[in-house]
Scaffold this active site. Structure first.
Site, short mmCIF file in Angstrom:
data_model
loop_
_atom_site.label_atom_id
_atom_site.label_comp_id
_atom_site.label_asym_id
_atom_site.label_seq_id
_atom_site.Cartn_x
_atom_site.Cartn_y
_atom_site.Cartn_z
N HIS A 170 0.97 -1.23 0.02
CA HIS A 170 0.19 0.10 -0.03
C HIS A 170 0.88 1.21 -0.19
CE1 HIS A 170 -2.83 3.00 1.02
NE2 HIS A 170 -3.79 2.21 0.63
N GLU A 200 1.05 4.20 -2.55
CA GLU A 200 0.75 5.39 -1.96
C GLU A 200 2.08 5.89 -1.26
OE1 GLU A 200 -3.11 5.87 -0.39
OE2 GLU A 200 -4.13 5.14 -1.77
N HIS A 232 -7.30 -1.50 -4.78
CA HIS A 232 -5.89 -1.21 -5.17
C HIS A 232 -5.29 -2.34 -6.06
CE1 HIS A 232 -5.30 2.56 -3.39
NE2 HIS A 232 -5.35 1.85 -1.94
CO CO Z 1 -5.33 2.97 -0.41
#
Ligand code: CO
Length: 282
Positions: A170, A200, A232
């Protein structure tokens, strides 16, 4: 006769009540980020299954740490507690000690917020007396070794050694983002063609691209490094849009295969979370 019976019955009743009060009721609270993708819930259901198998005599409850996810689910008609709500209800339902297991991957914002909640719930009057929390998947050196080994033994079976695997983590603005490049170090000790990228945070896909070209890699497997293969994984990793990792890599002439399994679906990895909980329940 009647005069004797009544005090005896009363005594028995009082005794059983004090006995019940003495027996401590303990529970487990599993806290995941949460997901709104029905298919991705397989991973959370798998967690539920393996935690119940590991702790058959302790009641297990759930909370989602993401307010965004809870709100979205509520609109779809599904109620799921926040950690605060779950702990308050457990206090109301007579639990004295609650063991909290974070199903997060790294000790980032979600995990640290959970720790603040756990701290606030210590010694609640008329509520839960003690809340003990465990660590997420990655926390110390030992976790990094165990997790990287579990990852490497659960890569797609069809993948050949000269083919690369990119794990999509992530990533976060939180300093704990360092766990992703950290994991890369541990993975490279065993397999130099397995990479870690994030959606991210850092490393980004562009950081990996150059190495892939230098190594003359032809084929790449994409795999999420997140508890659930949710939004995602489905869109940012494997989606048809031109900014998905799959599209970007195909545009660079790599052959790409996607493996859509969250780490919660991989028992060797899910069991590492179970191990963390066992440590605090000793
Ligand atoms: Co996210």
């Amino acid at each position: 006769m009647r005069n004797i019976l009544i005090p005896i019955i009363l005594l028995c009743f009082l005794h059983s009540n004090t006995c019940m009060a003495q027996k401590e009721k303990n529970g487990i609270l599993l806290v995941a980020f949460g997901t709104t993708v029905p298919k991705a819930k397989i991973a959370l259901d798998n967690f539920d299954k393996i935690f119940k198998a590991a702790f058959p005599n302790t009641e297990i409850r759930w909370a989602y740490s993401s307010k965004f996810i809870r709100k979205k689910l509520r609109k779809q008609g599904f109620e799921i507690d926040s950690p605060i709500e779950a702990l308050a209800k457990m206090g109301e339902d007579g639990f004295k000690t609650v063991y909290v297991q974070s199903l997060h991957t790294i000790p980032g914002s979600e995990y640290n917020d959970l720790i603040k909640t756990v701290d606030a719930f210590q010694n609640m009057p008329k509520g839960v007396q003690k809340v003990k929390s465990s660590t997420p998947l990655l926390y110390n050196h030992h976790d990094m070794e165990e997790c990287s080994k579990a990852l490497l033994s659960n890569l797609p079976k069809e993948r050949k050694a000269k083919e690369a695997v990119i794990l999509m983590g992530h990533g976060t603005h939180h300093p704990a983002n360092i766990y992703y490049p950290g994991l890369q170090y541990y993975l490279w000790k065993h397999d130099k063609n397995v990479f870690v990228g994030t959606v991210e945070g850092s490393p980004e896909l562009s950081d990996i691209l150059e190495t892939l070209k230098e190594k003359n890699i032809k084929k790449i497997w994409l795999m999420p490094f997140m508890a659930v293969a949710g939004d995602h994984a489905i869109n940012d990793m494997a989606g048809k849009e031109e900014d998905s990792w799959k599209s970007i890599l195909e545009k660079e002439n790599f052959k790409v295969e996607c493996y859509l399994k969250g780490t919660g679906e991989i028992n060797d990895i899910a069991k590492l979370w179970v191990k963390h909980l066992k440590e605090i329940m000793k």
